[in-house]
Design a protein around this motif. Structure first.
Motif, PDB file in Angstrom:
ATOM      1  N   UNK A   1       0.839  -1.213   0.000  1.00 50.08           N
ATOM      2  CA  UNK A   1       0.000   0.000   0.000  1.00 50.08           C
ATOM      3  C   UNK A   1       0.870   1.258   0.000  1.00 50.08           C
ATOM      4  N   UNK A   2       1.897   1.260   0.830  1.00 52.24           N
ATOM      5  CA  UNK A   2       2.804   2.403   0.872  1.00 52.24           C
ATOM      6  C   UNK A   2       3.537   2.568  -0.451  1.00 52.24           C
ATOM      7  N   UNK A   3       3.921   1.475  -1.069  1.00 45.41           N
ATOM      8  CA  UNK A   3       4.603   1.543  -2.365  1.00 45.41           C
ATOM      9  C   UNK A   3       3.671   2.128  -3.419  1.00 45.41           C
ATOM     10  N   UNK A   4       2.424   1.702  -3.402  1.00 43.70           N
ATOM     11  CA  UNK A   4       1.445   2.236  -4.367  1.00 43.70           C
ATOM     12  C   UNK A   4       1.252   3.731  -4.118  1.00 43.70           C
ATOM     13  N   UNK A   5       1.162   4.122  -2.862  1.00 44.09           N
ATOM     14  CA  UNK A   5       0.978   5.537  -2.533  1.00 44.09           C
ATOM     15  C   UNK A   5       2.168   6.365  -3.014  1.00 44.09           C
TER      16      UNK A   5
ATOM     17  N   UNK B   1       1.321  10.344  -3.837  1.00 42.70           N
ATOM     18  CA  UNK B   1       0.498  10.837  -2.726  1.00 42.70           C
ATOM     19  C   UNK B   1       1.329  11.664  -1.739  1.00 42.70           C
ATOM     20  N   UNK B   2       2.549  11.275  -1.372  1.00 43.80           N
ATOM     21  CA  UNK B   2       3.320  12.136  -0.467  1.00 43.80           C
ATOM     22  C   UNK B   2       3.573  13.522  -1.056  1.00 43.80           C
ATOM     23  N   UNK B   3       3.808  13.542  -2.400  1.00 41.52           N
ATOM     24  CA  UNK B   3       4.014  14.837  -3.041  1.00 41.52           C
ATOM     25  C   UNK B   3       2.722  15.668  -2.975  1.00 41.52           C
ATOM     26  N   UNK B   4       1.576  15.026  -3.182  1.00 45.00           N
ATOM     27  CA  UNK B   4       0.285  15.727  -3.072  1.00 45.00           C
ATOM     28  C   UNK B   4       0.059  16.230  -1.646  1.00 45.00           C
ATOM     29  N   UNK B   5       0.401  15.396  -0.684  1.00 42.48           N
ATOM     30  CA  UNK B   5       0.230  15.792   0.715  1.00 42.48           C
ATOM     31  C   UNK B   5       1.165  16.957   1.030  1.00 42.48           C
ATOM     32  N   UNK B   6       2.419  16.860   0.562  1.00 45.54           N
ATOM     33  CA  UNK B   6       3.378  17.945   0.814  1.00 45.54           C
ATOM     34  C   UNK B   6       2.916  19.225   0.133  1.00 45.54           C
ATOM     35  N   UNK B   7       2.405  19.103  -1.110  1.00 43.53           N
ATOM     36  CA  UNK B   7       1.896  20.284  -1.820  1.00 43.53           C
ATOM     37  C   UNK B   7       0.703  20.882  -1.077  1.00 43.53           C
ATOM     38  N   UNK B   8      -0.190  20.027  -0.616  1.00 42.04           N
ATOM     39  CA  UNK B   8      -1.349  20.507   0.147  1.00 42.04           C
ATOM     40  C   UNK B   8      -0.921  21.194   1.438  1.00 42.04           C
ATOM     41  N   UNK B   9       0.066  20.579   2.116  1.00 40.01           N
ATOM     42  CA  UNK B   9       0.565  21.185   3.348  1.00 40.01           C
ATOM     43  C   UNK B   9       1.273  22.504   3.062  1.00 40.01           C
ATOM     44  N   UNK B  10       2.069  22.545   1.967  1.00 38.73           N
ATOM     45  CA  UNK B  10       2.736  23.792   1.590  1.00 38.73           C
ATOM     46  C   UNK B  10       1.716  24.875   1.269  1.00 38.73           C
ATOM     47  N   UNK B  11       0.665  24.489   0.548  1.00 36.00           N
ATOM     48  CA  UNK B  11      -0.396  25.453   0.231  1.00 36.00           C
ATOM     49  C   UNK B  11      -1.049  25.955   1.510  1.00 36.00           C
TER      50      UNK B  11
END
Length: 194
Positions: free
Chosen positions: A54-58, A63-73
């Motif tokens: 699951x982590x590999x698929x994410x 997904x981590x990049x999306x989460x980081x982008x969301x957090x940066x935003x």
């Protein structure tokens, strides 16, 4: 291995029915056989493997990049809100200072107006006292002038009355004491003196 699974199943069935699992089989106390997935993988390994997958698929889907982008935003929004709050606070402080200065100025102006009004009132009172004193002096002078005029008129009237009385008395005396012969002698004496 099949024996141990069978023994575990028998043991569970015996616990449910309350009877002994099999004749000659001893209970080993609370030992249980661990279940296996497809007979070779314990559940911990299956759960760990599925989590890794699951982590590999994410990670593969970003997904981590999306989460980081969301957090940066979100961080950028919060920073913008903080900057706006600082600006608003600075404006509020400036307004508060401006109104405090206005209030202090208004209080100062009010104090100056009050002092000015007091000075004007004192000047008006002093002028009124001076004017009243001048009016009193003028009225006293007028009264004294009237009294002097009345005294002069009375003295003049008394002199006129005294002169009239003296003339009437002299006329009476002359009329009683002088005769025509006495007048003739006086006229002759006056002519001789010339």
């Amino acid at each position: 291995m099949a024996n141990s699974v069978q023994t575990a199943l028998d043991h569970e069935a015996a616990e449910v029915t309350g009877a002994s699992a099999a004749p000659g089989v001893e209970h080993a106390g609370t030992e249980h056989a661990e279940p296996m997935l497809l007979g070779f993988a314990p559940p911990v390994a299956v759960v760990s493997t599925s989590m890794i997958v699951l982590l590999a698929i994410l990670v593969w889907k970003g997904v981590p990049k999306l989460i980081a982008t969301g957090l940066d935003t979100k961080i950028a929004e919060i920073k913008a809100q903080l900057a706006e709050a600082k600006t608003l606070r600075a404006e509020a402080e400036a307004l508060r200072k401006e109104y405090a200065d206005k209030i202090a100025g208004a209080e100062h102006d009010a104090a100056e107006m009050l002092d000015h009004a007091r000075h004007e009132a004192q000047a008006i009172i002093a002028k009124a006292e001076t004017d009243v004193a001048e009016v009193i002096v003028r009225r006293e002078r007028m009264a004294q002038d009237k009294i002097g005029a009345a005294e002069l008129a009375a003295v003049t009237q008394l002199r006129a009355q005294a002169a009239a009385a003296a003339a009437a008395a002299a006329k009476g005396l002359i009329a009683s004491n002088h005769s025509a012969t006495a007048d003739k002698a006086l006229v002759d004496q006056a002519i001789a003196g010339i």
